[in-house]
Motif scaffolding. Structure first.
Motif, PDB file in Angstrom:
ATOM      1  N   UNK A   1      54.132 -31.393 107.629  1.00 58.23           N
ATOM      2  CA  UNK A   1      55.126 -30.390 107.311  1.00 58.23           C
ATOM      3  C   UNK A   1      54.399 -29.140 106.818  1.00 58.23           C
ATOM      4  N   UNK A   2      54.795 -28.019 107.378  1.00 55.47           N
ATOM      5  CA  UNK A   2      54.158 -26.769 106.970  1.00 55.47           C
ATOM      6  C   UNK A   2      54.757 -26.272 105.655  1.00 55.47           C
ATOM      7  N   UNK A   3      54.062 -25.327 105.061  1.00 60.26           N
ATOM      8  CA  UNK A   3      54.541 -24.742 103.804  1.00 60.26           C
ATOM      9  C   UNK A   3      55.895 -24.052 104.026  1.00 60.26           C
ATOM     10  N   UNK A   4      56.035 -23.387 105.158  1.00 56.93           N
ATOM     11  CA  UNK A   4      57.281 -22.702 105.488  1.00 56.93           C
ATOM     12  C   UNK A   4      58.442 -23.688 105.631  1.00 56.93           C
ATOM     13  N   UNK A   5      58.187 -24.812 106.292  1.00 53.37           N
ATOM     14  CA  UNK A   5      59.227 -25.830 106.453  1.00 53.37           C
ATOM     15  C   UNK A   5      59.626 -26.413 105.101  1.00 53.37           C
ATOM     16  N   UNK A   6      58.645 -26.635 104.256  1.00 56.68           N
ATOM     17  CA  UNK A   6      58.934 -27.176 102.917  1.00 56.68           C
ATOM     18  C   UNK A   6      59.785 -26.193 102.116  1.00 56.68           C
ATOM     19  N   UNK A   7      59.460 -24.906 102.201  1.00 60.51           N
ATOM     20  CA  UNK A   7      60.243 -23.886 101.499  1.00 60.51           C
ATOM     21  C   UNK A   7      61.677 -23.846 102.013  1.00 60.51           C
ATOM     22  N   UNK A   8      61.833 -23.993 103.331  1.00 56.21           N
ATOM     23  CA  UNK A   8      63.184 -23.993 103.907  1.00 56.21           C
ATOM     24  C   UNK A   8      63.980 -25.197 103.422  1.00 56.21           C
ATOM     25  N   UNK A   9      63.338 -26.366 103.353  1.00 58.58           N
ATOM     26  CA  UNK A   9      64.026 -27.553 102.845  1.00 58.58           C
ATOM     27  C   UNK A   9      64.404 -27.395 101.378  1.00 58.58           C
ATOM     28  N   UNK A  10      63.533 -26.778 100.597  1.00 55.42           N
ATOM     29  CA  UNK A  10      63.844 -26.526  99.194  1.00 55.42           C
ATOM     30  C   UNK A  10      65.026 -25.560  99.071  1.00 55.42           C
ATOM     31  N   UNK A  11      65.088 -24.580  99.956  1.00 56.79           N
ATOM     32  CA  UNK A  11      66.202 -23.634  99.954  1.00 56.79           C
ATOM     33  C   UNK A  11      67.498 -24.346 100.315  1.00 56.79           C
ATOM     34  N   UNK A  12      67.451 -25.219 101.310  1.00 56.65           N
ATOM     35  CA  UNK A  12      68.637 -25.999 101.691  1.00 56.65           C
ATOM     36  C   UNK A  12      69.104 -26.840 100.510  1.00 56.65           C
ATOM     37  N   UNK A  13      68.166 -27.481  99.839  1.00 55.17           N
ATOM     38  CA  UNK A  13      68.498 -28.303  98.675  1.00 55.17           C
ATOM     39  C   UNK A  13      69.173 -27.466  97.596  1.00 55.17           C
ATOM     40  N   UNK A  14      68.628 -26.275  97.349  1.00 53.42           N
ATOM     41  CA  UNK A  14      69.218 -25.391  96.334  1.00 53.42           C
ATOM     42  C   UNK A  14      70.638 -24.975  96.735  1.00 53.42           C
TER      43      UNK A  14
END
Length: 57
Positions: A1-14
């Motif tokens: 998982x790329x850093x960008x994908x992880x950030x997007x998942x964190x945004x979805x979670x938020x």
């Protein structure tokens, strides 16, 4: 998982957590908006992953 994908998942979670909080507090329109944002971002991530998979042999 790329850093960008992880950030997007964190945004979805938020978005989902905020939406749940807003819905629980009776702020229906704001809660629905947050959930819809999460859905759009998740759909975009899935579409990008599908495109990536179709490209690779």
């Amino acid at each position: 998982m790329t850093k960008s994908e992880k950030q997007k998942l964190e945004t979805i979670c938020r978005f989902l957590k905020d939406g749940f909080r807003d819905l629980s507090c009776g702020r229906i329109a704001i809660g629905i908006s947050s959930v819809n944002k999460a859905e759009v971002l998740l759909d975009a991530m899935l579409a990008m992953e599908d495109a990536k998979q179709k490209k690779s042999p």
